[in-house]
Design an enzyme around this catalytic site. Structure first.
Site, PDB file in Angstrom:
ATOM      1  N   ASP A 169       0.981  -1.027   0.075  1.00 24.24           N
ATOM      2  CA  ASP A 169       0.077  -0.014   0.015  1.00 24.24           C
ATOM      3  C   ASP A 169       0.887   1.282  -0.179  1.00 24.24           C
ATOM      4  O   ASP A 169       2.354   1.222  -0.076  1.00 24.24           O
ATOM      5  CB  ASP A 169      -1.092   0.095   1.144  1.00 24.24           C
ATOM      6  CG  ASP A 169      -0.335   0.095   2.461  1.00 24.24           C
ATOM      7  OD1 ASP A 169       0.993   0.476   2.512  1.00 24.24           O
ATOM      8  OD2 ASP A 169      -0.994  -0.081   3.496  1.00 24.24           O
ATOM      9  N   ASP A 212      -5.828   2.347  -1.023  1.00 25.89           N
ATOM     10  CA  ASP A 212      -4.608   2.429  -1.622  1.00 25.89           C
ATOM     11  C   ASP A 212      -3.908   1.256  -1.389  1.00 25.89           C
ATOM     12  O   ASP A 212      -2.871   0.885  -1.213  1.00 25.89           O
ATOM     13  CB  ASP A 212      -3.719   3.388  -1.010  1.00 25.89           C
ATOM     14  CG  ASP A 212      -3.744   3.182   0.468  1.00 25.89           C
ATOM     15  OD1 ASP A 212      -4.632   2.670   1.240  1.00 25.89           O
ATOM     16  OD2 ASP A 212      -2.608   3.524   1.112  1.00 25.89           O
TER      17      ASP A 212
END
Length: 289
Positions: A169, A212
């Protein structure tokens, strides 16, 4: 002997074919073209059919950003423009010799038949892509990730090849959104996704599974996954846009082990990701067991 390249254009509006010679079985042609849902296969089938009735080397068709090919792209070229469902299709026929009037009649009788099945196949493919790909980043979505992981684990269980999973991420992504706004956050996700696609191998698959959060599915062991992670870090460090906004990533690696399920493999990769976060971010860690 090859013929020189020439091009003729004949705009044609789609309409029902006129009466045709008995030897052309239009019903059978329509059935053949409607058998497939892959647009490339539909056009290849069409090319083969046209090749049975015309002296063709090959053909190609252009529709929006789609381009389909069949056969060899050489010889004497003619261009046909057809309209169907208010959409324009352009077909190029690569001929061994110019058509005689009877062959031109056959071309005009048969070629409109490809439009409906090809249009349907293109729409089906686009709808399928929407179901499998993330609208923002164009990477595979969570559903596609799960389907792909299931298939790769089945192959691993059969001993075909090792499989590794990278969970990653963006570091401090919430802060990026707070400081610069969600529009820039979306741009960062797009840039990061494009960088991932440029960095991974052809056999690897990258997915955005939410926010994300990303995963990379690798048909290789953890050592290869380590090399890929380092390549991602290197690419990120020289990416002008991402470097400008100090976008960084943490990654966790887990290699499939006997009795691993989709859930346990991801959990081990995710644990390694948090180890990377704890180690200072902008790095990767491996979950051994």
């Amino acid at each position: 002997m090859e013929f020189g390249l020439a091009t003729e254009s004949f705009p044609i509006e789609y309409r029902k074919p006129m009466s045709v010679p008995m030897e052309i079985d239009l019903v059978n042609i329509i059935q053949q073209l409607h058998q497939h849902l892959d647009p490339r296969t539909v056009f290849a089938s069409f090319g083969k059919i046209m090749g049975q009735h015309l002296p063709l080397y090959g053909a190609r068709l252009k529709y929006k950003d789609h381009l389909f090919h069949w056969g060899q792209q050489k010889g004497y070229s003619i261009e046909q423009t057809l309209t169907f469902a208010d959409q324009q299709f352009t077909i190029y026929y690569m001929l061994k010799a110019p058509l005689v009037p009877s062959q031109t009649q056959r071309l005009n009788q048969i070629q409109p038949l490809v439009l409906q099945p090809l249009f349907n196949a293109i729409q089906y493919k686009e709808m399928s892509n929407q179901a499998m790909y993330d609208a923002l980043t164009k990477l595979g979505n969570r559903h596609y990730y799960r389907e792909s992981l299931r298939k790769e684990l089945a192959r691993a269980e059969r001993g075909e090849h090792p499989v590794s999973l990278i969970a990653l991420d963006l570091d401090n992504f919430k802060q990026l959104n707070d400081d610069f706004g969600h529009q820039l956050g979306d741009s960062a996700l797009i840039e990061f996704s494009e960088m991932l696609n440029d960095t991974i191998r052809d056999t690897d698959q990258a997915f955005r599974i939410g926010g994300d959060e990303f995963t990379i599915l690798i048909q290789a062991d953890a050592k290869v996954a380590e090399i890929l992670c380092q390549r991602v870090l290197n690419a990120l460090s020289i990416h002008q846009y991402l470097d400008k906004y100090e976008v960084s990533t943490s990654m966790g690696i887990a290699q499939w082990q006997k009795n691993d399920t989709e859930k346990t493999l991801y959990q081990r990769a995710d644990n390694a990701l948090y180890d990377a976060k704890a180690a200072g971010r902008q790095c990767y860690k491996i979950q051994r067991s």
